[in-house]
Design an enzyme around this catalytic site. Structure first.
Site, PDB file in Angstrom:
ATOM      1  N   ASN A   1       3.511  28.045  15.353  1.00 48.36           N
ATOM      2  CA  ASN A   1       2.102  28.458  15.385  1.00 48.36           C
ATOM      3  C   ASN A   1       1.499  28.801  14.026  1.00 48.36           C
ATOM      4  O   ASN A   1       0.278  28.760  13.875  1.00 48.36           O
ATOM      5  CB  ASN A   1       1.900  29.604  16.384  1.00 48.36           C
ATOM      6  CG  ASN A   1       2.685  30.824  16.011  1.00 48.36           C
ATOM      7  OD1 ASN A   1       3.680  30.747  15.297  1.00 48.36           O
ATOM      8  ND2 ASN A   1       2.231  31.966  16.470  1.00 48.36           N
TER       9      ASN A   1
ATOM     10  N   LYS B   1      14.636  26.069   8.622  1.00 47.47           N
ATOM     11  CA  LYS B   1      14.376  25.111   9.699  1.00 47.47           C
ATOM     12  C   LYS B   1      12.989  25.362  10.301  1.00 47.47           C
ATOM     13  O   LYS B   1      12.752  26.401  10.914  1.00 47.47           O
ATOM     14  CB  LYS B   1      15.406  25.256  10.819  1.00 47.47           C
ATOM     15  CG  LYS B   1      15.305  24.115  11.820  1.00 47.47           C
ATOM     16  CD  LYS B   1      16.012  24.396  13.122  1.00 47.47           C
ATOM     17  CE  LYS B   1      15.086  24.869  14.188  1.00 47.47           C
ATOM     18  NZ  LYS B   1      13.994  23.950  14.535  1.00 47.47           N
TER      19      LYS B   1
ATOM     20  N   GLY C   1       9.894  33.676  16.782  1.00 48.86           N
ATOM     21  CA  GLY C   1       9.777  32.761  17.916  1.00 48.86           C
ATOM     22  C   GLY C   1       9.774  33.525  19.217  1.00 48.86           C
ATOM     23  O   GLY C   1       9.329  34.684  19.274  1.00 48.86           O
ATOM     24  N   SER C   2      10.298  32.896  20.247  1.00 49.76           N
ATOM     25  CA  SER C   2      10.205  33.491  21.585  1.00 49.76           C
ATOM     26  C   SER C   2      11.272  34.568  21.793  1.00 49.76           C
ATOM     27  O   SER C   2      12.291  34.598  21.097  1.00 49.76           O
ATOM     28  CB  SER C   2      10.368  32.393  22.631  1.00 49.76           C
ATOM     29  OG  SER C   2      11.634  31.801  22.497  1.00 49.76           O
TER      30      SER C   2
ATOM     31  N   GLY D   1      15.222  34.641  20.536  1.00 45.76           N
ATOM     32  CA  GLY D   1      15.557  35.780  19.680  1.00 45.76           C
ATOM     33  C   GLY D   1      16.748  36.553  20.232  1.00 45.76           C
ATOM     34  O   GLY D   1      17.644  36.949  19.476  1.00 45.76           O
TER      35      GLY D   1
ATOM     36  N   GLU E   1      11.248  38.477  14.906  1.00 42.67           N
ATOM     37  CA  GLU E   1       9.855  38.727  15.287  1.00 42.67           C
ATOM     38  C   GLU E   1       9.581  37.871  16.509  1.00 42.67           C
ATOM     39  O   GLU E   1       9.685  36.644  16.440  1.00 42.67           O
ATOM     40  CB  GLU E   1       8.891  38.353  14.158  1.00 42.67           C
ATOM     41  CG  GLU E   1       8.941  39.271  12.959  1.00 42.67           C
ATOM     42  CD  GLU E   1       8.561  40.706  13.273  1.00 42.67           C
ATOM     43  OE1 GLU E   1       7.939  40.951  14.331  1.00 42.67           O
ATOM     44  OE2 GLU E   1       8.906  41.582  12.474  1.00 42.67           O
TER      45      GLU E   1
ATOM     46  N   CYS F   1       1.105  35.648  18.023  1.00 43.36           N
ATOM     47  CA  CYS F   1       1.877  36.737  18.632  1.00 43.36           C
ATOM     48  C   CYS F   1       1.066  38.033  18.612  1.00 43.36           C
ATOM     49  O   CYS F   1       1.346  38.939  19.389  1.00 43.36           O
ATOM     50  CB  CYS F   1       3.187  36.908  17.894  1.00 43.36           C
ATOM     51  SG  CYS F   1       2.962  36.969  16.138  1.00 43.36           S
TER      52      CYS F   1
ATOM     53  N   GLU G   1       3.828  37.380  28.201  1.00 42.55           N
ATOM     54  CA  GLU G   1       3.126  36.649  27.151  1.00 42.55           C
ATOM     55  C   GLU G   1       2.901  35.203  27.596  1.00 42.55           C
ATOM     56  O   GLU G   1       3.834  34.515  27.983  1.00 42.55           O
ATOM     57  CB  GLU G   1       3.949  36.646  25.865  1.00 42.55           C
ATOM     58  CG  GLU G   1       3.221  35.934  24.739  1.00 42.55           C
ATOM     59  CD  GLU G   1       4.018  35.919  23.450  1.00 42.55           C
ATOM     60  OE1 GLU G   1       5.172  35.482  23.477  1.00 42.55           O
ATOM     61  OE2 GLU G   1       3.467  36.344  22.422  1.00 42.55           O
TER      62      GLU G   1
ATOM     63  N   GLU H   1       8.830  42.528   8.087  1.00 45.37           N
ATOM     64  CA  GLU H   1       8.563  41.445   7.139  1.00 45.37           C
ATOM     65  C   GLU H   1       7.353  41.836   6.283  1.00 45.37           C
ATOM     66  O   GLU H   1       6.559  42.683   6.649  1.00 45.37           O
ATOM     67  CB  GLU H   1       8.239  40.154   7.901  1.00 45.37           C
ATOM     68  CG  GLU H   1       9.385  39.706   8.789  1.00 45.37           C
ATOM     69  CD  GLU H   1       9.288  38.248   9.187  1.00 45.37           C
ATOM     70  OE1 GLU H   1       9.669  37.398   8.374  1.00 45.37           O
ATOM     71  OE2 GLU H   1       8.844  37.973  10.308  1.00 45.37           O
TER      72      GLU H   1
END
Ligand code: NAD
Length: 483
Positions: free
Chosen positions: A155, A178, A231-232, A236, A253, A287, A385, A464
């Site tokens: 995203n 990646k 990611g999801s 995670g 995250e 997110c 979500e 982060e």
């Protein structure tokens, strides 16, 4: 070099060389699915392991490189991103589907992030402490954590890789990166810029392919000292378990179900604007999107009526078309997921206010109209979500009720409040169980120089961005010396 030519052959960048993949994949334009944006190399596990070994071999030299050298490299990358933001923004809009202004803004932000960390490379902090023992000196210094595996979602295909790669390099780590499978051209374009920045071979490596092969190779390799993943939640959690088993450092995250509270004393137009931007811009694929709009009873009906009006006028279309306010959904599977949630919402008895239909446009793409429901807190649409342009309104009796609803979620990324009451704004900032709060601002849209991240099910590990990124990308060493 022309991007148009190169994106047709996006290759891996391993140990300072461009490499073909074991197989080839394509990415397509969600605004016009007839258009292939990139043909890209896909690695298998052994190719990913080659990149990891290259990063491990480059580590001893790079981890002792001069901070000025790192600063210069990062500054150069940042300058090129800023200079080429329009061209790269067009590529991003084509591959991911966000509108051109959003995409250009994202590339510029990626450039600013590299420049910020160019400065941070020169400001790596340390401490000198008085010892508890006479004649002993103590200092605390920061060292690189080692080889870092960076796994990114689709995203924000420039900004998220930037906020992982830039601090990783600034603090002297080597990188295997990646990108997500649907945005290889963006990952490749960023890598192409980095490849020309005079980094020694192996310091930065790009490996494209599936999460299960390439991503999992990063997660499993004993040579990868730290993993930063966005990611999801499901992915995670899997990464955390595998990484914990071999005691790798991990930063995750993941998702959000972010509330925007609107109190009765809020400015109606401002609150509707916050909801519109926070819930629907970038097609709701953030997110930090505000998918729960918690509105105090006296404001409820006016807020819903005005937001419905704004949604009806929102221009949904091709990401590159001038005037488009909301682009298509990023891919077919996300569109299917969105549609499935609309069905769930209806079946559970949420009241449909607006939108959700599939839209026909002059080009074939994944278009849908923004959707709004009135829901109850137990509805799945108010709890899970969706990651699409779908929001729900929850009615609150008063401020305390609104705060309780805001915190009634397994997630904890971001929470916003629209109010003219300083008392309620201050109380909300203190009591929202999240990593980021917003007052009279949309929940999405953050600065690049301060910490980003959440609590509860949204995040794991150090934050982060900003100088807090040092917590993840360095490890501290305590030194004692008899003076
Ligand atoms: P995803 O979890 O499917 O994929 C993310 C990345 O993980 C991809 O590169 C994927 O290939 C890789 N991956 C998949 N399986 C893996 C495995 N077994 N091992 C290692 N890597 C693996 O998520 P997505 O669909 O790309 O992104 C959407 C999700 O990202 C949303 O749920 C959203 O909430 C979240 N997101 C969170 C933030 C945040 O900062 N909190 C930011 C953006 C997106």
């Amino acid at each position: 070099m022309k991007l148009g030519e190169l994106q047709q052959h996006a290759r891996h960048y391993i140990n300072g060389r461009w490499e073909t993949g074991v197989t080839t994949g394509i990415s397509e334009n969600p605004s016009d699915t007839r258009e292939v944006v990139a043909e890209y190399a896909r690695a298998d596990r052994s190719q990913a392991e080659l990149a990891i070994r290259a990063a491990a071999e480059a580590l001893p030299h790079w981890s002792h490189s001069a901070p000025q050298r790192r600063a210069d490299v990062l500054d150069q990358i940042g300058s090129e991103l800023l200079a080429r933001k329009d061209e790269l923004g067009a590529l991003l809009a084509r591959e991911e589907g966000k509108t051109l202004p959003e995409a250009v803004g994202e590339v510029a932000r990626a450039g600013q992030i590299f420049k910020f960390f160019a400065g941070e490379a020169l400001r790596i902090p340390g401490e000198t402490m008085a010892s508890v023992r006479p004649g002993v000196q103590v200092d605390v210094t920061r060292e690189p954590v080692g080889v870092v595996g960076l796994i990114a979602p689709w995203n924000f295909p420039f900004a998220i890789p930037a906020w992982k790669i830039a601090p990783a390099l600034a603090y002297g780590n080597t990188v295997v990166f990646k990108p997500a499978e649907s945005v290889p051209a963006c990952g490749w374009a960023l890598a192409e810029i980095i490849s020309r920045s005079t980094l020694p071979a192996g310091v930065f490596n790009l490996v494209m392919g599936s999460g299960r092969e390439v991503g999992q190779a990063f997660v499993d390799s004993p040579l990868v000292n730290a993993l930063s993943f966005t990611g999801s939640v499901a992915t995670g959690e899997r990464i955390l378990q595998s990484a914990a088993a071999r005691r790798a450092k991990v930063q995750l995250e993941m998702g959000g179900k972010n509330p925007l509270v609107v109190l009765a004393d809020a400015d109606l137009e401002q609150a509707v604007e916050c909801a519109l931007q926070g819930s629907y811009f970038s097609t709701g694929q953030r997110c930090t999107a505000s998918s729960r709009l918690i509105v105090e009873a006296p404001m409820h009906d006016a807020f819903v009526a005005r937001l419905r009006q704004r949604l009806a006028a929102l221009k949904v279309g091709h990401a590159l078309e001038r005037g488009t306010e909301m682009g298509p959904v990023a891919d077919r599977s996300q569109l299917d997921q969105n549609q499935a949630y609309l069905e769930i919402a209806r079946n559970e008895g949420a009241e449909h206010v607006w939108g959700g239909e599939l839209l026909e446009r002059p080009t074939p793409g994944h278009y849908m109209s923004p959707a709004l429901f009135l829901a109850r807190p137990e509805h799945r649409i108010a709890r899970e979500e969706v990651f699409g342009p779908i929001a729900c309104v929850l009615r609150a009796d008063d401020y305390e009720h609104a705060l309780a609803l805001a915190n009634d979620t397994p997630f904890g990324l971001c929470a916003g409040i629209c109010t003219t009451s300083l008392k309620h704004a201050m109380h909300f900032k203190r009591h929202a169980e999240v990593g980021m709060t917003m007052v009279n601002l949309p929940t999405a849209g953050v600065d690049f120089h301060v910490p980003f991240g959440g609590r509860k099910g949204s995040s794991y590990g150090p934050r982060e961005q900003g100088r807090y990124a040092a917590e993840f990308y360095t490890t501290v060493k305590t030194g004692y010396m008899l003076a």
